[in-house]
Design an enzyme around this catalytic site. Structure first.
Site, short mmCIF file in Angstrom:
data_model
loop_
_atom_site.label_atom_id
_atom_site.label_comp_id
_atom_site.label_asym_id
_atom_site.label_seq_id
_atom_site.Cartn_x
_atom_site.Cartn_y
_atom_site.Cartn_z
N ASN A 51 -20.52 43.42 69.59
CA ASN A 51 -19.41 42.49 69.51
C ASN A 51 -19.97 41.09 69.28
O ASN A 51 -21.05 40.76 69.78
CB ASN A 51 -18.60 42.49 70.81
CG ASN A 51 -17.82 43.76 71.01
OD1 ASN A 51 -17.50 44.47 70.07
ND2 ASN A 51 -17.52 44.07 72.25
N ARG A 94 -17.39 50.24 68.45
CA ARG A 94 -18.85 50.38 68.48
C ARG A 94 -19.25 51.81 68.81
O ARG A 94 -20.17 52.37 68.21
CB ARG A 94 -19.48 49.40 69.47
CG ARG A 94 -19.42 47.96 69.00
CD ARG A 94 -19.95 46.99 70.03
NE ARG A 94 -19.15 47.08 71.24
CZ ARG A 94 -19.66 47.18 72.48
NH1 ARG A 94 -20.96 47.20 72.67
NH2 ARG A 94 -18.87 47.24 73.52
#
Length: 87
Positions: free
Chosen positions: A43, A25
């Site tokens: 996530n 990320r």
């Protein structure tokens, strides 16, 4: 008055594999920032990372009148599919 349409191109994605615990990320956001894209990623409970980023463009239209992907969006899509986190 002829003007080029101003639009947003959106890239929605869900990436599987080893994407959690490897700063995927963080690197996705950094790549999007470098390409002047805005958006988010997170996530999922399924062990994947999903997200959506947008890029504001003055569209260059193809012969059918569709907006062509600018190089930044093409590069981001390639990065998601082939590069990702360096870890």
């Amino acid at each position: 008055m002829n003007s080029t349409p101003y639009d947003f191109i959106s890239v929605r994605f869900e990436v599987s594999g080893r994407v959690q615990g490897v700063y995927f990320r963080k690197y996705t956001k950094a790549k999007a920032d470098d390409l002047e894209m805005t958006g988010w990623c997170r996530n999922t409970p399924y062990g994947t990372v999903e997200g959506e980023y947008e890029y504001a463009v003055n569209c260059s239209l193809d012969q059918r009148g569709n907006c062509r992907y600018p190089p930044e969006v093409t590069e981001f899509r390639h990065w998601l599919c082939n590069v990702g986190s360096p870890r």
